[in-house]
Design an enzyme around this catalytic site. Structure first.
Site, mmCIF file in Angstrom:
data_model
loop_
_atom_site.group_PDB
_atom_site.id
_atom_site.type_symbol
_atom_site.label_atom_id
_atom_site.label_comp_id
_atom_site.label_asym_id
_atom_site.label_seq_id
_atom_site.Cartn_x
_atom_site.Cartn_y
_atom_site.Cartn_z
ATOM 1 N N GLU A 55 5.935 11.083 36.437
ATOM 2 C CA GLU A 55 6.398 9.881 37.117
ATOM 3 C C GLU A 55 6.934 8.869 36.106
ATOM 4 O O GLU A 55 6.736 9.007 34.896
ATOM 5 C CB GLU A 55 5.252 9.274 37.939
ATOM 6 C CG GLU A 55 4.815 10.189 39.082
ATOM 7 C CD GLU A 55 3.706 9.617 39.943
ATOM 8 O OE1 GLU A 55 3.437 10.203 41.007
ATOM 9 O OE2 GLU A 55 3.091 8.592 39.569
ATOM 10 N N GLU A 81 7.986 21.452 40.038
ATOM 11 C CA GLU A 81 8.790 22.661 40.243
ATOM 12 C C GLU A 81 10.087 22.608 39.454
ATOM 13 O O GLU A 81 10.493 23.585 38.817
ATOM 14 C CB GLU A 81 9.139 22.833 41.728
ATOM 15 C CG GLU A 81 7.958 22.848 42.664
ATOM 16 C CD GLU A 81 7.674 21.466 43.244
ATOM 17 O OE1 GLU A 81 7.454 20.514 42.468
ATOM 18 O OE2 GLU A 81 7.680 21.348 44.477
ATOM 19 N N CYS A 119 13.637 19.669 45.439
ATOM 20 C CA CYS A 119 13.217 20.875 44.722
ATOM 21 C C CYS A 119 13.657 22.132 45.461
ATOM 22 O O CYS A 119 14.031 23.129 44.836
ATOM 23 C CB CYS A 119 11.707 20.889 44.519
ATOM 24 S SG CYS A 119 11.167 19.762 43.222
HETATM 25 ZN ZN ZN Z 1 10.182 18.045 44.333
#
Ligand code: ZN
Length: 132
Positions: A46, A57, A91
């Site tokens: 983050e 991922e 993702c």
């Molecule tokens: Zn994601």
């Protein structure tokens, strides 16, 4: 995909989750991709500037690609809640690039998991064939 490979990926993802940098959400995520037979891991990272963060991922897949791998056949993702962790929309699109038949192993923190294909998670996804 055989059970021992699934278990190896889940274990690797859980290990990567230990490195998660999630001071804002507190939601720690780890991921492991199987690329050309090798396992690459990543965790969520983050940022105080929220949109700059990256999911586990994509971090794992980028690591594999950075090492010259392209054949990503599976990904395991594990969060830190009792619900199975599924890849976010970004993702799904990112991973779709490497194959709609990719196995996606979505895990909860307690050892439960479910498997899907990327095509199931992102039907009608946008890929290289979409530009022909
Ligand atoms: Zn994601």
């Amino acid at each position: 995909m055989d059970k021992s490979t699934v278990e190896r990926l889940i274990k690797a993802a859980a290990g990567a989750r230990e490195n998660a940098y999630a001071p804002y959400s507190g939601y720690r995520v780890g991921a492991a991709v199987l690329a050309d037979g090798e396992i690459y891991t990543g965790c969520n990272v983050e940022s105080a500037s929220y949109p700059c963060g990256i999911c586990a991922e994509r971090a794992a897949a980028a690591k594999a690609v950075g090492e010259g791998r392209r054949g990503i056949g599976a990904v395991a993702v594990i969060g830190s809640s009792g619900e199975v962790c599924t890849p976010c929309g970004m993702c799904r699109q990112f991973l779709y690039e490497f194959g709609e038949d990719m196995t996606v192993i979505c895990c909860d923190r307690d050892g439960g998991y479910e498997t899907h294909t990327m095509k199931e998670l992102l039907p009608f996804g946008f890929g290289s064939s979409s530009m022909k």
